[in-house]
Design an enzyme around this catalytic site. Structure first.
Site, PDB file in Angstrom:
ATOM      1  N   TYR A 127       2.784  -1.239   4.953  1.00  0.00           N
ATOM      2  CA  TYR A 127       3.380  -2.216   4.032  1.00  0.00           C
ATOM      3  C   TYR A 127       4.264  -1.502   3.006  1.00  0.00           C
ATOM      4  O   TYR A 127       5.432  -1.864   2.812  1.00  0.00           O
ATOM      5  CB  TYR A 127       2.290  -3.036   3.308  1.00  0.00           C
ATOM      6  N   HIS A 128       3.693  -0.505   2.321  1.00  0.00           N
ATOM      7  CA  HIS A 128       4.474   0.166   1.283  1.00  0.00           C
ATOM      8  C   HIS A 128       5.731   0.808   1.908  1.00  0.00           C
ATOM      9  O   HIS A 128       6.796   0.832   1.281  1.00  0.00           O
ATOM     10  CB  HIS A 128       3.616   1.224   0.565  1.00  0.00           C
ATOM     11  N   SER A 134       0.941   3.246   3.048  1.00  0.00           N
ATOM     12  CA  SER A 134       0.605   2.237   4.064  1.00  0.00           C
ATOM     13  C   SER A 134       1.903   1.778   4.733  1.00  0.00           C
ATOM     14  O   SER A 134       2.999   1.987   4.199  1.00  0.00           O
ATOM     15  CB  SER A 134      -0.081   1.016   3.432  1.00  0.00           C
ATOM     16  N   THR A 182       7.841  -1.904  -5.040  1.00  0.00           N
ATOM     17  CA  THR A 182       6.482  -1.587  -5.466  1.00  0.00           C
ATOM     18  C   THR A 182       6.382  -0.137  -5.931  1.00  0.00           C
ATOM     19  O   THR A 182       7.079   0.744  -5.402  1.00  0.00           O
ATOM     20  CB  THR A 182       5.488  -1.870  -4.317  1.00  0.00           C
ATOM     21  N   LYS A 214       8.686  -1.467   2.125  1.00  0.00           N
ATOM     22  CA  LYS A 214       9.434  -1.591   0.857  1.00  0.00           C
ATOM     23  C   LYS A 214      10.403  -0.422   0.681  1.00  0.00           C
ATOM     24  O   LYS A 214      11.476  -0.576   0.100  1.00  0.00           O
ATOM     25  CB  LYS A 214       8.467  -1.612  -0.322  1.00  0.00           C
TER      26      LYS A 214
HETATM   27  P1  NAD Z   1       2.327 -13.690  -1.819  1.00  0.00           P
HETATM   28  O1  NAD Z   1       1.972 -13.341  -0.419  1.00  0.00           O
HETATM   29  O2  NAD Z   1       1.383 -14.515  -2.604  1.00  0.00           O
HETATM   30  O3  NAD Z   1       3.770 -14.403  -1.852  1.00  0.00           O
HETATM   31  C1  NAD Z   1       4.786 -14.121  -0.939  1.00  0.00           C
HETATM   32  C2  NAD Z   1       5.361 -15.455  -0.468  1.00  0.00           C
HETATM   33  O4  NAD Z   1       6.438 -15.193   0.437  1.00  0.00           O
HETATM   34  C3  NAD Z   1       4.343 -16.307   0.271  1.00  0.00           C
HETATM   35  O5  NAD Z   1       4.320 -17.612  -0.257  1.00  0.00           O
HETATM   36  C4  NAD Z   1       4.834 -16.277   1.720  1.00  0.00           C
HETATM   37  O6  NAD Z   1       4.533 -17.465   2.421  1.00  0.00           O
HETATM   38  C5  NAD Z   1       6.329 -16.044   1.556  1.00  0.00           C
HETATM   39  N1  NAD Z   1       6.950 -15.363   2.707  1.00  0.00           N
HETATM   40  C6  NAD Z   1       6.570 -14.202   3.275  1.00  0.00           C
HETATM   41  N2  NAD Z   1       7.388 -13.897   4.299  1.00  0.00           N
HETATM   42  C7  NAD Z   1       8.317 -14.884   4.371  1.00  0.00           C
HETATM   43  C8  NAD Z   1       9.426 -15.133   5.220  1.00  0.00           C
HETATM   44  N3  NAD Z   1       9.732 -14.313   6.232  1.00  0.00           N
HETATM   45  N4  NAD Z   1      10.166 -16.243   5.010  1.00  0.00           N
HETATM   46  C9  NAD Z   1       9.857 -17.103   3.995  1.00  0.00           C
HETATM   47  N5  NAD Z   1       8.818 -16.918   3.162  1.00  0.00           N
HETATM   48  C10 NAD Z   1       8.053 -15.822   3.355  1.00  0.00           C
HETATM   49  O7  NAD Z   1       2.620 -12.295  -2.558  1.00  0.00           O
HETATM   50  P2  NAD Z   1       2.764 -11.969  -4.129  1.00  0.00           P
HETATM   51  O8  NAD Z   1       1.522 -11.303  -4.567  1.00  0.00           O
HETATM   52  O9  NAD Z   1       3.276 -13.152  -4.836  1.00  0.00           O
HETATM   53  O10 NAD Z   1       3.883 -10.856  -4.074  1.00  0.00           O
HETATM   54  C11 NAD Z   1       5.253 -11.220  -4.103  1.00  0.00           C
HETATM   55  C12 NAD Z   1       6.121  -9.973  -3.978  1.00  0.00           C
HETATM   56  O11 NAD Z   1       5.827  -9.071  -5.056  1.00  0.00           O
HETATM   57  C13 NAD Z   1       5.907  -9.201  -2.694  1.00  0.00           C
HETATM   58  O12 NAD Z   1       7.153  -8.781  -2.198  1.00  0.00           O
HETATM   59  C14 NAD Z   1       5.064  -8.013  -3.111  1.00  0.00           C
HETATM   60  O13 NAD Z   1       5.342  -6.913  -2.296  1.00  0.00           O
HETATM   61  C15 NAD Z   1       5.523  -7.785  -4.540  1.00  0.00           C
HETATM   62  N6  NAD Z   1       4.468  -7.168  -5.370  1.00  0.00           N
HETATM   63  C16 NAD Z   1       3.268  -7.809  -5.549  1.00  0.00           C
HETATM   64  C17 NAD Z   1       2.274  -7.218  -6.342  1.00  0.00           C
HETATM   65  C18 NAD Z   1       0.923  -7.847  -6.560  1.00  0.00           C
HETATM   66  O14 NAD Z   1       0.049  -7.207  -7.175  1.00  0.00           O
HETATM   67  N7  NAD Z   1       0.693  -9.090  -6.113  1.00  0.00           N
HETATM   68  C19 NAD Z   1       2.540  -5.969  -6.944  1.00  0.00           C
HETATM   69  C20 NAD Z   1       3.761  -5.340  -6.725  1.00  0.00           C
HETATM   70  C21 NAD Z   1       4.727  -5.957  -5.937  1.00  0.00           C
HETATM   71  N1  USQ Z   2      -9.205  -0.255  -4.830  1.00  0.00           N
HETATM   72  C1  USQ Z   2     -10.528   0.003  -5.103  1.00  0.00           C
HETATM   73  N2  USQ Z   2     -11.428  -1.005  -4.915  1.00  0.00           N
HETATM   74  C2  USQ Z   2     -11.062  -2.241  -4.497  1.00  0.00           C
HETATM   75  C3  USQ Z   2      -9.704  -2.496  -4.232  1.00  0.00           C
HETATM   76  C4  USQ Z   2      -8.795  -1.484  -4.395  1.00  0.00           C
HETATM   77  O1  USQ Z   2     -10.894   1.118  -5.501  1.00  0.00           O
HETATM   78  O2  USQ Z   2     -11.945  -3.103  -4.358  1.00  0.00           O
HETATM   79  C5  USQ Z   2      -8.198   0.805  -5.055  1.00  0.00           C
HETATM   80  C6  USQ Z   2      -7.348   1.142  -3.843  1.00  0.00           C
HETATM   81  O3  USQ Z   2      -7.960   2.124  -3.040  1.00  0.00           O
HETATM   82  C7  USQ Z   2      -6.054   1.621  -4.499  1.00  0.00           C
HETATM   83  C8  USQ Z   2      -5.982   0.809  -5.783  1.00  0.00           C
HETATM   84  O4  USQ Z   2      -7.292   0.312  -6.027  1.00  0.00           O
HETATM   85  O5  USQ Z   2      -6.146   2.963  -4.832  1.00  0.00           O
HETATM   86  C9  USQ Z   2      -5.026  -0.351  -5.739  1.00  0.00           C
HETATM   87  O6  USQ Z   2      -5.377  -1.179  -4.642  1.00  0.00           O
HETATM   88  P1  USQ Z   2      -4.879  -2.702  -4.564  1.00  0.00           P
HETATM   89  O7  USQ Z   2      -5.429  -3.308  -3.329  1.00  0.00           O
HETATM   90  O8  USQ Z   2      -5.111  -3.389  -5.847  1.00  0.00           O
HETATM   91  O9  USQ Z   2      -3.303  -2.493  -4.493  1.00  0.00           O
HETATM   92  P2  USQ Z   2      -2.327  -2.063  -3.318  1.00  0.00           P
HETATM   93  O10 USQ Z   2      -2.994  -2.007  -2.013  1.00  0.00           O
HETATM   94  O11 USQ Z   2      -1.585  -0.855  -3.766  1.00  0.00           O
HETATM   95  O12 USQ Z   2      -1.329  -3.304  -3.266  1.00  0.00           O
HETATM   96  C10 USQ Z   2      -1.119  -4.189  -4.361  1.00  0.00           C
HETATM   97  C11 USQ Z   2      -0.361  -5.400  -3.829  1.00  0.00           C
HETATM   98  C12 USQ Z   2       0.982  -4.932  -3.278  1.00  0.00           C
HETATM   99  C13 USQ Z   2       1.738  -4.158  -4.348  1.00  0.00           C
HETATM  100  C14 USQ Z   2       0.898  -3.019  -4.907  1.00  0.00           C
HETATM  101  C15 USQ Z   2       1.531  -2.375  -6.130  1.00  0.00           C
HETATM  102  O13 USQ Z   2      -1.134  -6.038  -2.805  1.00  0.00           O
HETATM  103  O14 USQ Z   2       1.732  -6.061  -2.858  1.00  0.00           O
HETATM  104  O15 USQ Z   2       2.906  -3.652  -3.791  1.00  0.00           O
HETATM  105  O16 USQ Z   2      -0.369  -3.537  -5.365  1.00  0.00           O
HETATM  106  S1  USQ Z   2       1.301  -0.626  -6.142  1.00  0.00           S
HETATM  107  O17 USQ Z   2      -0.120  -0.344  -5.986  1.00  0.00           O
HETATM  108  O18 USQ Z   2       1.820  -0.151  -7.390  1.00  0.00           O
HETATM  109  O19 USQ Z   2       2.039  -0.105  -5.009  1.00  0.00           O
END
Ligand code: NAD
Ligand code: USQ
Length: 387
Positions: A181-182, A179, A144, A185
């Protein structure tokens, strides 16, 4: 190509599995449905109804004649994971399977521990499975952009050339995420780089920005192929939330001044980036990093782009920021790797925003309005243990 998609039941994993299958790859999907269980825990649901994985793969087979093999289980269970890799024999593994919400990881101690345990141990098990079963497997790992945070220097693609006291070296770019979470990664990236350097594995870490959108050419073929669309304050991402708020006539919830800038990417570009990375693998021993975004925008600019499509109707509300993050900062990201492999990006435009409106309009009755407001606060660590 034989590709195993870990997390293939999720928002991005499912459309990626379809995109790869459509381009002729033999695709297998692994998931333990953890994401569907978070919905039960949080009392929310995807805005767009989603079918079971079994129905999804059956519909895909009926429409295309192509099969997607499914494996239900947990990456944290090493025996399960080793068995799947042995049976499927992939040449590429795409790893999406993690807890991916920053607010979820900040709810309390238990959620932070769950996030890091699930993500870091699952990824570590995967590295051991690849090393033991077939070190030539190319790992394509979803990282991420938030790993980097918002440094006051340009963000390079994973690596930084430095000169210190007259000597030079190439080091991993410094990380300062916002966070637990981040942070998980960041830990994954370090473990993968170590496995490439010590065991000679090959990996591509895709530091992806915030994804928006819900449809891809494959999911559009049948409503039963739809991927999930989250809007709640814990799992909904910013642009997707703003579009839903606009359609409902709710104010757009900008946290703080909205000056915080993020990389963003259309879901159709996400699936293509994965295909490009898989089709052009890293070399043995190489830890390759691509920044996976197509443009950068402040949250205020994102809100304005959505509000401008409803002139005079949609309001922007600046809420007190529940997170601890800089909302006025330098942000300049290098992202040349994926375009050099041929990515033709979609850019956020009025057309893209308005194309999401019919999807939202169709399912607006499903919205749980209470779930739109942020409740998780970064600044007050919460201990879930009884005292
Ligand atoms: P999501 O939660 O919709 O999908 C993740 C899937 O992985 C789910 O179906 C969940 O059940 C499965 N999973 C989680 N832990 C598991 C485990 N231990 N064993 C087997 N399955 C498991 O999330 P997403 O939005 O599709 O994101 C996918 C990936 O992309 C994540 O790693 C996330 O960090 C990354 N990512 C997402 C975004 C975004 O904006 N959605 C942005 C940047 C990076
Ligand atoms: N934000 C607002 N209002 C909202 C929601 C979010 O101002 O209603 C702001 C947040 O404070 C943040 C930004 O928008 O500054 C992004 O928030 P987000 O919830 O869209 O994204 P984030 O929490 O960073 O996480 C999401 C995905 C995560 C992925 C990440 C990519 O859930 O899996 O890793 O985006 S990145 O942001 O580039 O790290």
């Amino acid at each position: 190509m034989r590709v195993l998609v870990l997390g293939g039941d999720g928002y991005l994993g499912w459309p990626t599995a379809l995109h790869l299958s459509d381009t002729g790859a033999e695709v297998g999907v692994v998931d333990n449905f953890l994401r569907r269980r978070y919905d039960d825990e949080m009392g929310v649901d995807s805005l767009v109804p989603i079918e079971s994985l079994e129905v999804r793969t059956d519909v895909w087979h009926d429409l295309t004649g192509r099969r997607i093999e499914t494996f239900v289980g947990d990456l944290v269970d090493a025996e399960f994971l080793f068995d799947v890799v042995r049976r499927f024999r992939p040449d590429t593994i795409v790893h999406f399977a993690e807890q991916r919400s920053a607010p979820y990881s900040m709810i309390d101690r238990a959620h932070a521990v769950h996030t890091q345990h699930n993500n870091v141990i699952g990824n570590l098990n995967l590295l051991y499975a690849i090393a033991e079963i077939d070190p030539s497997i190319h790992l394509v790992k979803l990282g991420t952009m938030g790993e980097y945070g918002t440094p006051n220097i340009d963000i390079e693609e994973g690596w930084l050339e430095i000169e210190h006291k007259g000597r030079r070296d190439r080091v991993m770019f410094p990380k300062r995420p916002n966070s637990f979470y981040h942070l998980s990664k960041v830990h994954d990236s370090h473990n993968i780089e170590f496995a490439c350097r010590i065991w000679g594995l090959r990996a591509t870490d895709l530091n992806q920005g915030v994804v928006y959108g819900q449809q891809t050419p494959q999911t559009e073929r049948d409503p039963r192929l739809a991927t999930r669309f989250d809007y709640d304050a814990v799992f909904g991402t910013v642009l997707n939330r703003f579009v839903i708020q606009a359609v409902l006539g709710e104010p757009l919830t900008v946290y703080g001044s909205g000056g915080q800038t993020r990389g963003i990417i259309d879901i159709r570009d996400t699936v293509e980036c994965i295909r490009l990375a898989a089709a052009n693998p890293a070399e043995p021993g190489e830890f390759r990093v691509f920044n996976q975004l197509t443009e950068s925008m402040s949250v205020h600019e994102m809100a304005k782009a959505v509000a401008d499509t409803f002139p005079g109707i949609v309001e922007v509300e600046n809420l007190e920021n529940p997170r601890v993050e800089a909302d006025s900062h330098y942000y300049n990201v290098v992202f040349t790797g994926l375009p050099s492999l041929g990515l033709q990006p979609h850019r956020l435009s009025d057309t893209l925003i308005t194309s999401l409106f019919p999807v939202v309009e169709q399912h607006r009755e499903r919205v749980n309005h209470a779930a739109l407001s942020p409740t998780v606060r970064w600044s007050s660590p919460s201990n879930d243990l009884a005292t």
